[in-house]
Design a protein around this motif. Structure first.
Motif, PDB file in Angstrom:
ATOM      1  N   THR A  88     -43.035 -24.775  -7.563  1.00  0.00           N
ATOM      2  CA  THR A  88     -44.002 -25.845  -7.334  1.00  0.00           C
ATOM      3  C   THR A  88     -44.179 -26.751  -8.543  1.00  0.00           C
ATOM      4  N   ASP A  89     -43.748 -26.304  -9.715  1.00  0.00           N
ATOM      5  CA  ASP A  89     -43.930 -27.089 -10.930  1.00  0.00           C
ATOM      6  C   ASP A  89     -43.053 -28.345 -10.897  1.00  0.00           C
ATOM      7  N   LYS A  90     -43.651 -29.498 -11.071  1.00  0.00           N
ATOM      8  CA  LYS A  90     -42.931 -30.771 -10.976  1.00  0.00           C
ATOM      9  C   LYS A  90     -41.842 -30.870 -12.028  1.00  0.00           C
ATOM     10  N   ARG A  91     -42.130 -30.457 -13.251  1.00  0.00           N
ATOM     11  CA  ARG A  91     -41.125 -30.561 -14.313  1.00  0.00           C
ATOM     12  C   ARG A  91     -39.918 -29.682 -14.014  1.00  0.00           C
ATOM     13  N   ALA A  92     -40.165 -28.520 -13.413  1.00  0.00           N
ATOM     14  CA  ALA A  92     -39.054 -27.635 -13.061  1.00  0.00           C
ATOM     15  C   ALA A  92     -38.204 -28.251 -11.953  1.00  0.00           C
TER      16      ALA A  92
END
Length: 241
Positions: free
Chosen positions: A195-199
């Motif tokens: 869910t992490d945008k950067r990931a």
């Protein structure tokens, strides 16, 4: 499996069918498994290792936690040998030898001492496996190994390990922070719910696939489901729980 540019949807495959019919690992191929905490990374990796490791091509598993009931239970189930340091001199394999080893250093619970000791033990293990070849280096948790200062060693194996038949199987719950080699050097990539945008933005580092299709597929994954990408022919499927 179908090519991603041929179908608007991605084929779904049961876990059993994937392991029996789709999973095909050659002895020089890196594997990367990325997903947030609780998505089943370790269980998936264990299932894949059970299908892949054997006495003449053993898995050498690097364990950083002081205790892990799940890993210990699995180790006993599959018959992997547990060691606190890596000093395996075997050059000629026999069926009587284990199909894997768990390198699990002792902990003093003094952070500086443990970090220095673990870095020394894991550095020796990685480079010895790389030098000898014919071993799977199972790095769980990869980002933790990098925090110990082992990025150069890991990247050396990512870049040159295929020729030595000593692939890295990288597993991480911190896909934002691990080396780009985990994305662009892997022959097999498994992405869990992230869910992490950067990931998610790092999916563009996976060679040859449509990063927006990957992002969309990962966003729709259920718990314990995986998007599998085979880099050789840019095909993918969803592996169900």
């Amino acid at each position: 499996m179908a090519r991603t540019d041929d179908l608007p949807t991605i084929q779904r495959v049961s876990r059993d069918d994937f392991l029996a019919s789709v999973w095909d690992h050659r002895e020089d191929e890196h594997v990367t498994i990325l997903g947030q905490t609780g998505c089943g990374k370790t269980h998936l990796a264990q299932q894949l290792l059970e299908r892949t490791a054997r006495p003449e091509y053993p898995a050498v598993c690097l364990v950083m936690k002081p205790r892990d009931v799940t890993v210990e239970r699995w180790r006993k189930k599959v018959g992997f040998k547990r060691v606190t340091v890596w000093s395996q001199p075997v050059t000629k394999w026999s069926p009587k030898q284990p199909s894997g080893y768990i390198v699990w250093p002792r902990h003093t619970f003094k952070t500086d001492i443990d970090n220095a000791n673990h870095a020394r033990i894991f550095e020796h293990t990685i480079m010895d496996c790389y030098r000898r070849g014919n071993r799977i280096i199972f790095a769980d948790e990869t980002s933790g190994l990098q925090r110990l200062g082992l990025t150069a060693e890991l990247e050396t194996v990512w870049e040159r390990g295929r020729a030595m038949r000593s692939p890295i199987w990288a597993v991480s719950q911190r896909p934002t922070y691990i080396s780009s080699h985990a994305y662009n050097q892997a022959s097999h990539i498994f992405l869990g719910k992230i869910t992490d945008k950067r990931a998610r933005e790092r999916f563009g580092e996976i060679s040859g696939v449509d990063e927006y299709l990957v992002r969309d597929a990962v966003a729709k994954l259920g718990k314990y489901e995986w998007l599998y990408i085979r880099a050789e022919d840019q095909t993918m499927c969803i592996v169900e729980k």
